[in-house]
Design a protein around this motif. Structure first.
Motif, short mmCIF file in Angstrom:
data_model
loop_
_atom_site.label_atom_id
_atom_site.label_comp_id
_atom_site.label_asym_id
_atom_site.label_seq_id
_atom_site.Cartn_x
_atom_site.Cartn_y
_atom_site.Cartn_z
N GLU A 1 70.78 -44.24 39.08
CA GLU A 1 70.67 -43.76 37.71
C GLU A 1 72.04 -43.55 37.08
OE1 GLU A 1 67.68 -43.11 35.80
OE2 GLU A 1 67.11 -44.53 37.37
N LEU A 2 72.99 -43.05 37.87
CA LEU A 2 74.34 -42.84 37.36
C LEU A 2 75.01 -44.16 37.01
CD1 LEU A 2 76.70 -40.90 36.81
CD2 LEU A 2 77.31 -41.11 39.24
N LEU A 3 74.83 -45.16 37.85
CA LEU A 3 75.40 -46.48 37.57
C LEU A 3 74.80 -47.08 36.31
CD1 LEU A 3 77.13 -48.91 38.39
CD2 LEU A 3 75.25 -49.66 39.87
N CYS B 1 68.31 -36.25 24.41
CA CYS B 1 68.84 -36.00 25.76
C CYS B 1 70.33 -36.33 25.79
CB CYS B 1 68.08 -36.84 26.78
SG CYS B 1 68.68 -36.67 28.47
N LEU B 2 71.07 -35.54 26.54
CA LEU B 2 72.51 -35.73 26.62
C LEU B 2 72.88 -37.02 27.34
CD1 LEU B 2 75.39 -34.48 26.27
CD2 LEU B 2 75.06 -33.45 28.52
N LEU B 3 72.08 -37.44 28.33
CA LEU B 3 72.43 -38.58 29.16
C LEU B 3 71.78 -39.88 28.70
CD1 LEU B 3 72.33 -36.96 32.71
CD2 LEU B 3 74.26 -37.18 31.15
N CYS B 4 70.48 -39.86 28.43
CA CYS B 4 69.77 -41.10 28.09
C CYS B 4 69.55 -41.29 26.60
CB CYS B 4 68.43 -41.16 28.83
SG CYS B 4 67.21 -39.96 28.28
N LEU B 5 69.84 -40.27 25.78
CA LEU B 5 69.74 -40.33 24.32
C LEU B 5 68.32 -40.51 23.82
CD1 LEU B 5 72.86 -40.83 24.71
CD2 LEU B 5 72.75 -42.15 22.60
N CYS B 6 67.31 -40.28 24.66
CA CYS B 6 65.93 -40.29 24.21
C CYS B 6 65.57 -38.91 23.67
CB CYS B 6 64.99 -40.67 25.35
SG CYS B 6 65.08 -42.41 25.84
N ALA B 7 64.50 -38.86 22.85
CA ALA B 7 64.06 -37.58 22.31
C ALA B 7 63.61 -36.67 23.44
CB ALA B 7 62.93 -37.80 21.31
N LEU B 8 63.98 -35.39 23.36
CA LEU B 8 63.61 -34.44 24.39
C LEU B 8 62.09 -34.31 24.47
CD1 LEU B 8 66.27 -31.61 23.92
CD2 LEU B 8 66.22 -33.42 25.62
N ASP B 9 61.57 -34.41 25.69
CA ASP B 9 60.12 -34.38 25.89
C ASP B 9 59.64 -33.06 26.46
OD1 ASP B 9 61.45 -34.75 28.23
OD2 ASP B 9 60.03 -36.18 29.09
N ILE B 10 60.45 -32.01 26.39
CA ILE B 10 60.09 -30.69 26.91
C ILE B 10 60.11 -29.73 25.75
CG2 ILE B 10 60.77 -28.83 28.46
CD1 ILE B 10 61.94 -30.92 30.30
N ALA B 11 58.94 -29.10 25.48
CA ALA B 11 58.82 -28.23 24.31
C ALA B 11 59.45 -26.87 24.55
CB ALA B 11 57.34 -28.09 23.93
N THR C 1 71.80 -38.41 46.51
CA THR C 1 70.84 -39.44 46.92
C THR C 1 71.22 -40.76 46.28
OG1 THR C 1 69.34 -38.97 45.07
CG2 THR C 1 69.00 -37.72 47.12
N LEU C 2 70.71 -41.83 46.88
CA LEU C 2 70.97 -43.16 46.31
C LEU C 2 70.22 -43.36 45.00
CD1 LEU C 2 72.65 -45.61 46.99
CD2 LEU C 2 70.70 -46.60 48.15
N LEU D 1 83.01 -39.45 41.88
CA LEU D 1 81.81 -39.20 41.09
C LEU D 1 80.56 -39.68 41.81
CD1 LEU D 1 80.34 -38.45 38.44
CD2 LEU D 1 80.98 -40.69 37.55
N PHE D 2 80.63 -40.86 42.43
CA PHE D 2 79.48 -41.38 43.15
C PHE D 2 79.30 -40.67 44.50
CE2 PHE D 2 79.64 -44.69 40.03
CZ PHE D 2 78.34 -45.17 39.96
#
Length: 486
Positions: free
Chosen positions: A248-250, A393-403, A242-243, A236-237
C-alpha cells in the motif's frame, strides 16, 4: 497392499477416464475471416488468426476510449509506464493510433513517465532492493525504449516522492462539481484549428510530432538518486510491519509522484495500464482491505478523486492472456522489474494471496476473472459529500467514509503504544484517514518515519481543524435560516 499407481484408481476404484485426443489434427479456422488458421484462442469458440487478432485488439482499445469520451482532442495525456506487458501494449496502441497511416487517428498529446521503484523491491530477508548496476541497466533500457517513441518522457525515481510538497495531498480545482465541456464542441473546435493551421501553411502538425524532453530532475540522461535519499526510502519501508502495508505504501508513493508530475507538467489526464485480470484482483484485494466504499473509484475506467487530474484505465477490458499473446505476436518490447513480493512465501500479503486465489480459480474455471470484473463494473461512484480538504483522506484522497469516531470500535487498537505528543502522535493522524487507510496506517510504523510531505499536511489540517473548533460558535450553519426569513 493396493496399487495406486498407473491408470487404475487403486483400492478397487474404477480406472480414471482421460479425454481422448481429437481424431482430426487440422488447425481451427479463424472465426472472423474463416480463411487463415487460428493462431490464438482467447475464449472457447473465439479463435483468431494473427491479422484478425490484431484488428480485434486495436478495435477494443479505440472503442474503450470512444465509448467513454473522457479524453478531449488536443488534451495532454500522461502515460504511466512500468515496463510490463500491459503498459507496453498500451503504449503501442497509442503509437499506432497517432501514426499517419491510421484511418481515424487519436487526437490527444501524449507524454510518458517511468517511475523507478527498484530501491523498494525486497529480496529474501530484508528490503535491500536491486544493486546499482541492475538499476542503471534497467533505467538505460527504459530510456532507450522511451526515446524511440519520439514522445516527451520523464524519468523519475521513487526517492523523489520524499521531496513532494504538501499540496499534493489536496484536491485540485475541477472534478464532478464543475460542468464538463461538450465533447462534440471540443472535436469541432479541434478540427477547425487544424484547418486553420493547414490554411496558414503549418501543414497540420500531428500531436505525435513532439521531441523528447528531459526528465523531472532536469538531466537528459537517466541517473540514480542520492544515496542518502535511497537510505531514507529504505528506512520508510523497513518501518512497515507487514508486506501488505509495504504494498500500500508503494502504491501511495507512486500515485502521488504521478499526480505531482502531471500537475507540474500541465497534463490533465493520466493513463495507467491495469488489465482486466489486474482490475479483478485489485477489486477483491481492496474489498479485503476495507476499501469497499471506494471500489468504483479504485477500479473504474475514470478516477476523478484528484479534481484537476483524471486517471483513466483504457486497458481494463483486456485479459492478461490477450495482452501476452499480442506482445508476443507483434514484438512489443518490455522491461520487466521484480515486484515487491518477489522471492517470498506465497501468503505474504493480502495482495499476493488474492492474486494466487483468483489465478488458481481461473485455471479450472476460465470465466472467474471476467465474472469478478463484470460484477465490479456494476458499481457506481457515489458523489462526494463535500469538496473540502478536511472531508478527504490524507493518504488516498477519497472522501472520508467514517461518520463518527466515537462509534469506531477500531480506534482503541490504532492508538495503542502511542508515546508521541502533539501533531506527531499517532492519534493526531487517525481523524484524517479513511477506514482502510487507518488499518494500513496501524502497520506503517511510527509517524516520524512517514514522508515529510504527509506529516506537514497532517499538521496543517490539524491546525485548521483546531482553529475551526475555536471559532465554531461564531459560524453560521448552512441550514440555519436568516433572521426575519419566512
Amino acid at each position: 497392499m493396493c496399487e495406486a499407481s498407473g491408470r487404475c484408481g487403486g483400492c478397487g476404484e474404477a480406472p480414471v477416464r482421460r479425454r481422448a485426443a481429437p481424431a482430426c489434427s487440422r488447425p481451427r479456422p479463424c472465426v472472423k475471416c474463416g480463411d487463415g488458421p487460428a493462431a490464438v484462442v482467447i475464449r472457447i469458440g473465439d479463435a483468431f488468426c494473427r491479422a484478425c487478432f490484431r484488428e480485434y485488439f486495436v478495435h477494443k482499445f479505440r472503442a474503450m476510449l470512444g465509448k467513454n469520451r473522457v479524453i478531449f482532442p488536443g488534451e495532454k495525456v500522461l502515460l504511466a509506464l512500468s515496463g510490463g506487458m500491459a503498459s507496453s501494449a498500451m503504449l503501442r496502441q497509442v503509437q499506432e493510433g497517432l501514426s499517419r497511416e491510421t484511418a481515424k487517428r487519436l487526437r490527444f498529446v501524449p507524454g510518458l513517465i517511468y517511475i523507478d521503484a527498484a530501491a523498494a523491491v525486497p529480496t529474501e530477508g530484508a528490503v535491500c532492493g536491486q544493486s546499482l548496476v541492475q538499476r542503471e541497466q534497467t533505467l538505460t533500457r527504459m530510456e532507450a525504449l522511451l526515446q524511440e517513441t519520439g514522445f516527451p518522457y520523464y524519468l523519475a525515481s521513487l526517492e523523489q516522492a520524499l521531496e513532494l510538497p504538501g499540496s499534493i495531498l489536496r484536491r485540485g480545482p475541477g472534478g464532478d462539481s464543475e460542468p464538463s465541456p461538450s465533447y462534440k464542441a471540443a472535436v469541432e473546435g479541434f478540427i477547425q484549428q487544424q484547418r486553420q493551421e493547414e490554411a496558414n501553411g503549418d501543414g497540420g502538425t500531428s500531436p505525435a510530432g513532439l521531441g523528447t524532453q528531459d526528465g523531472p530532475a532536469g538531466g537528459s540522461h537517466a541517473h540514480l538518486p542520492a544515496a542518502a535519499r535511497t537510505e531514507e526510502l529504505l528506512r520508510l519501508f523497513d518501518a512497515a510491519e507487514t508486506l501488505t502495508a509495504k504494498e500500500e505504501l508503494l502504491q501511495m508513493l507512486r500515485s502521488h509522484l504521478l499526480l505531482h508530475t502531471a500537475r507540474t507538467q500541465g497534463y490533465t489526464k493520466v493513463m495507467t495500464g491495469e488489465s482486466c485480470t489486474r482490475v479483478a484482483i485489485k477489486l477483491l484485494t481492496n474489498l479485503a482491505l476495507g476499501r469497499g466504499a471506494f471500489l468504483a473509484v479504485d477500479t473504474g475506467f475514470v478516477d476523478s478523486r484528484h479534481g484537476d487530474v483524471t486517471v483513466v484505465r483504457p486497458m481494463r477490458d483486456y485479459m492478461a492472456k490477450e495482452i501476452a499473446f499480442y506482445n508476443h505476436f507483434f514484438g512489443v518490447p518490455t522491461v520487466i522489474t521484480p515486484p515487491l513480493h518477489a522471492k517470498r512465501r506465497e501468503k505474504t500479503s493480502i495482495h499476493r494471496l488474492m492474486e494466487n486465489f483468483l489465478l488458481g480459480l481461473q485455471v479450472d474455471f476460465p470465466s472467474t476473472i471476467s465474472t469478478v470484473y463484470r460484477t465490479g463494473e456494476k458499481l457506481s461512484v457515489a458523489p462526494a459529500e463535500s469538496n473540502g480538504e478536511l472531508q478527504r483522506c490524507l493518504l488516498c484522497l477519497c472522501a472520508l467514509d467514517i461518520a463518527g469516531e466515537e462509534e469506531l470500535a477500531l480506534e482503541p487498537t490504532l492508538v495503542k503504544e502511542d508515546t508521541g505528543n502533539g501533531a506527531e502522535s499517532r492519534a493526531a493522524f487517525i481523524p484524517l484517514l479513511c477506514y482502510s487507510c487507518r488499518l494500513t496506517f496501524k502497520e506503517m510504523g511510527p509517524p516520524a518515519t512517514l514522508p515529510p510531505y504527509v506529516r506537514t499536511e497532517a499538521q496543517r489540517r490539524n491546525c485548521r481543524a483546531l482553529m475551526k473548533q475555536q471559532i465554531q460558535e461564531f459560524l453560521l450553519e448552512d441550514d440555519e435560516e436568516e433572521p426575519g426569513g419566512s
